[in-house]
Write an enzyme that holds these catalytic residues in place. Structure first.
Site, PDB file in Angstrom:
ATOM      1  N   GLU A  39      74.177  59.701  41.977  1.00 52.90           N
ATOM      2  CA  GLU A  39      75.292  60.426  42.500  1.00 52.90           C
ATOM      3  C   GLU A  39      75.175  58.943  43.444  1.00 52.90           C
ATOM      4  OE1 GLU A  39      77.361  63.581  44.440  1.00 52.90           O
ATOM      5  OE2 GLU A  39      75.762  63.300  45.203  1.00 52.90           O
ATOM      6  N   GLN A  84      77.102  58.049  38.164  1.00 53.15           N
ATOM      7  CA  GLN A  84      78.025  59.055  38.490  1.00 53.15           C
ATOM      8  C   GLN A  84      78.302  59.363  40.563  1.00 53.15           C
ATOM      9  OE1 GLN A  84      76.202  62.897  39.882  1.00 53.15           O
ATOM     10  NE2 GLN A  84      76.837  63.524  38.155  1.00 53.15           N
ATOM     11  N   CYS A 113      76.474  69.765  42.304  1.00 59.10           N
ATOM     12  CA  CYS A 113      75.921  69.728  43.684  1.00 59.10           C
ATOM     13  C   CYS A 113      75.977  70.634  44.702  1.00 59.10           C
ATOM     14  CB  CYS A 113      75.347  67.765  44.532  1.00 59.10           C
ATOM     15  SG  CYS A 113      74.415  68.148  45.886  1.00 59.10           S
ATOM     16  N   GLY A 215      69.612  71.126  31.021  1.00 62.86           N
ATOM     17  CA  GLY A 215      68.728  71.980  31.982  1.00 62.86           C
ATOM     18  C   GLY A 215      67.624  73.420  31.119  1.00 62.86           C
ATOM     19  N   ALA A 238      66.602  65.241  32.650  1.00 56.59           N
ATOM     20  CA  ALA A 238      66.404  65.548  34.151  1.00 56.59           C
ATOM     21  C   ALA A 238      65.399  65.064  34.196  1.00 56.59           C
ATOM     22  CB  ALA A 238      67.079  66.064  35.379  1.00 56.59           C
ATOM     23  N   ARG A 239      64.852  66.960  34.652  1.00 60.79           N
ATOM     24  CA  ARG A 239      63.055  66.556  35.121  1.00 60.79           C
ATOM     25  C   ARG A 239      61.344  65.900  34.413  1.00 60.79           C
ATOM     26  NH1 ARG A 239      62.001  72.181  36.272  1.00 60.79           N
ATOM     27  NH2 ARG A 239      64.040  72.644  34.568  1.00 60.79           N
TER      28      ARG A 239
HETATM   29  C1  LIG Z   1      64.951  64.016  41.277  1.00 62.29           C
HETATM   30  C2  LIG Z   1      66.468  65.197  41.050  1.00 62.29           C
HETATM   31  C3  LIG Z   1      67.642  64.841  41.478  1.00 62.29           C
HETATM   32  C4  LIG Z   1      69.196  64.822  41.252  1.00 62.29           C
HETATM   33  N1  LIG Z   1      69.847  64.384  41.358  1.00 62.29           N
HETATM   34  C5  LIG Z   1      70.942  64.525  40.809  1.00 62.29           C
HETATM   35  C6  LIG Z   1      72.292  63.684  41.070  1.00 62.29           C
HETATM   36  O1  LIG Z   1      72.459  62.457  41.825  1.00 62.29           O
HETATM   37  N2  LIG Z   1      73.605  64.480  40.288  1.00 62.29           N
HETATM   38  C7  LIG Z   1      73.563  65.464  39.428  1.00 62.29           C
HETATM   39  O2  LIG Z   1      74.649  65.778  38.793  1.00 62.29           O
HETATM   40  N3  LIG Z   1      72.576  66.414  39.225  1.00 62.29           N
HETATM   41  C8  LIG Z   1      71.059  66.285  39.779  1.00 62.29           C
HETATM   42  N4  LIG Z   1      70.293  66.383  39.865  1.00 62.29           N
HETATM   43  C9  LIG Z   1      69.982  68.144  38.620  1.00 62.29           C
HETATM   44  C10 LIG Z   1      70.227  67.126  37.224  1.00 62.29           C
HETATM   45  O3  LIG Z   1      70.715  66.301  37.012  1.00 62.29           O
HETATM   46  C11 LIG Z   1      69.745  68.165  36.502  1.00 62.29           C
HETATM   47  O4  LIG Z   1      71.242  68.600  36.343  1.00 62.29           O
HETATM   48  C12 LIG Z   1      68.586  69.093  36.757  1.00 62.29           C
HETATM   49  O5  LIG Z   1      67.742  69.025  37.191  1.00 62.29           O
HETATM   50  C13 LIG Z   1      68.521  70.634  35.654  1.00 62.29           C
HETATM   51  O6  LIG Z   1      68.314  69.351  34.643  1.00 62.29           O
HETATM   52  P1  LIG Z   1      66.753  69.328  33.788  1.00 62.29           P
HETATM   53  O7  LIG Z   1      66.080  71.152  33.626  1.00 62.29           O
HETATM   54  O8  LIG Z   1      66.258  68.684  32.313  1.00 62.29           O
HETATM   55  O9  LIG Z   1      65.977  69.429  34.761  1.00 62.29           O
HETATM   56  C14 LIG Z   1      68.826  66.203  40.377  1.00 62.29           C
HETATM   57  C15 LIG Z   1      67.180  66.044  39.965  1.00 62.29           C
HETATM   58  C16 LIG Z   1      66.664  66.000  40.191  1.00 62.29           C
HETATM   59  C17 LIG Z   1      64.541  66.981  39.507  1.00 62.29           C
END
Ligand SMILES: Cc1cc2nc3c(=O)[nH]c(=O)nc-3n(C[C@H](O)[C@H](O)[C@H](O)COP(=O)(O)O)c2cc1C
Length: 318
Positions: A39, A84, A113, A215, A238-239
């Site tokens: 973001e 984003q 967020c 998720g 993400a993670r």
């Molecule tokens: C280190 C980190 C930074 C994140 N930064 C953002 C971000 O900049 N914008 C956003 O929409 N979500 C952000 N998220 C949320 C992730 O995009 C995602 O929605 C969330 O981790 C769930 O996905 P996962 O279960 O695959 O981790 C972030 C998550 C993590 C772990």
């Protein structure tokens, strides 16, 4: 059951400090179809200039105030990069988008967020409570951007299913090309299980707009499972990508290879060593390597040379 576009896509989720240029390029090399930037707050783009860094073949967005780069990209990701924005103002969002659209394929608006720094300014998940502003932002971007650029939003679940459905419906009517749904509510954290049942129900009600499911996707099996359970076959990760970005190729590559390739790309793209160090530390934690010599070397590193020298200490494959 299928949602909107049934074409499968693996997508790198937006992640602050993680989703910068070298991680995005590595995700693409490992097979990601799309990569989201971290973001970036709209105002950053309003007071900056674009530096054509020929030495590294990249473009860098430099803040007029700090003279520091807050975003960079290169042609290799041009057609697969979604930037984003953090925004709560349609006018700023459009002005920011104008500065970046020639170099990406779409603009996403962060509507999920939960952190104070975002919601205090009306950004992120605060937009879930102000649908008229959310709609105005999407409409303004869609109206002004040429049709080849996508306009999307990333949201979280509402406590009541119908509210999630109504919100996505509103985004679709405002002109959003797709919506990514992080299947957790605003108050929920990573340890709380993502609610794929709600994803399934939203997908059933909204076949007119492509949905990206996000998720708790940690493997290819999870992607298939999400498809079976929800009909969604555009997976946003993400993670797991933060820990081992080779998730996008299906079977995981050795973390040793991932680390070496990440460091090389980070150096080749003029990445600040502290940022690369942070990303490596996340990979180390996931491997439970925090007590190894490698971890110690990384933690004590103070420049690129230190980081490079520490690579000989990466533990061998198990
Ligand atoms: C280190 C980190 C930074 C994140 N930064 C953002 C971000 O900049 N914008 C956003 O929409 N979500 C952000 N998220 C949320 C992730 O995009 C995602 O929605 C969330 O981790 C769930 O996905 P996962 O279960 O695959 O981790 C972030 C998550 C993590 C772990």
């Amino acid at each position: 059951m299928t949602n909107g576009s049934s074409q499968q896509k693996k997508v790198l989720a937006p992640m602050v400090r993680i989703g910068t240029l070298p991680m995005r390029l590595l995700a693409l090399e490992y097979g990601a179809d799309l990569v989201y930037s971290e973001e970036i707050i709209d105002r950053n783009f309003l007071d900056c200039y674009i530096h054509d860094n020929e030495k590294y073949s990249i473009k860098e967005w430099i803040s007029n105030k700090t003279q520091l780069s807050f975003f960079s990209t290169c042609v290799k990701e041009r057609d697969r990069l979604v930037v984003q924005l953090g925004t709560s103002n349609a006018n700023y969002a459009w002005k920011a988008a104008e500065k970046i659209v020639p170099f990406c394929r779409g603009i996403d608006v962060n509507m999920g967020c939960p952190l104070d720094y975002s919601t205090k300014g009306g950004m992120g998940s605060a937009l879930l409570k102000t649908p008229e502003i959310a709609s105005d932002i999407i409409k303004t971007l869609r109206r002004n951007l040429p049709s080849e650029y996508s306009v999307t939003a990333k949201i979280r679940l509402f406590p009541v299913l119908q509210d999630s459905i109504d919100f996505v419906h509103m985004l679709a009517n405002s002109g959003a090309d797709a919506v990514a749904i992080h299947a957790r509510q605003v108050h929920e954290r990573a340890k709380d299980k993502a609610n794929w049942n709600q994803l399934a129900q939203i997908a059933t009600h909204l076949s007119n707009i492509p949905l990206l499911g996000n998720g708790d996707i940690f493997s290819s099996q999870d992607m298939q499972q999400m498809k079976e359970q929800t009909g969604i076959s555009q997976w946003m990760i993400a993670r797991m990508a933060q820990w081992n970005v080779s998730i996008f190729q299906g079977t995981l590559d050795s973390i040793h290879n991932v680390i070496v390739r990440y460091v090389k790309l980070a150096q080749d793209t003029n990445t600040y060593y502290g940022l690369a160090k942070y990303c490596l530390q996340q990979m180390i934690k996931y491997q439970k390597w925090t007590k190894t010599e490698f971890a110690s070397k990384i933690n004590h590193s103070q420049c690129w040379k230190d980081l490079e020298d520490s690579l000989v200490f990466v533990p061998p494959h198990p």
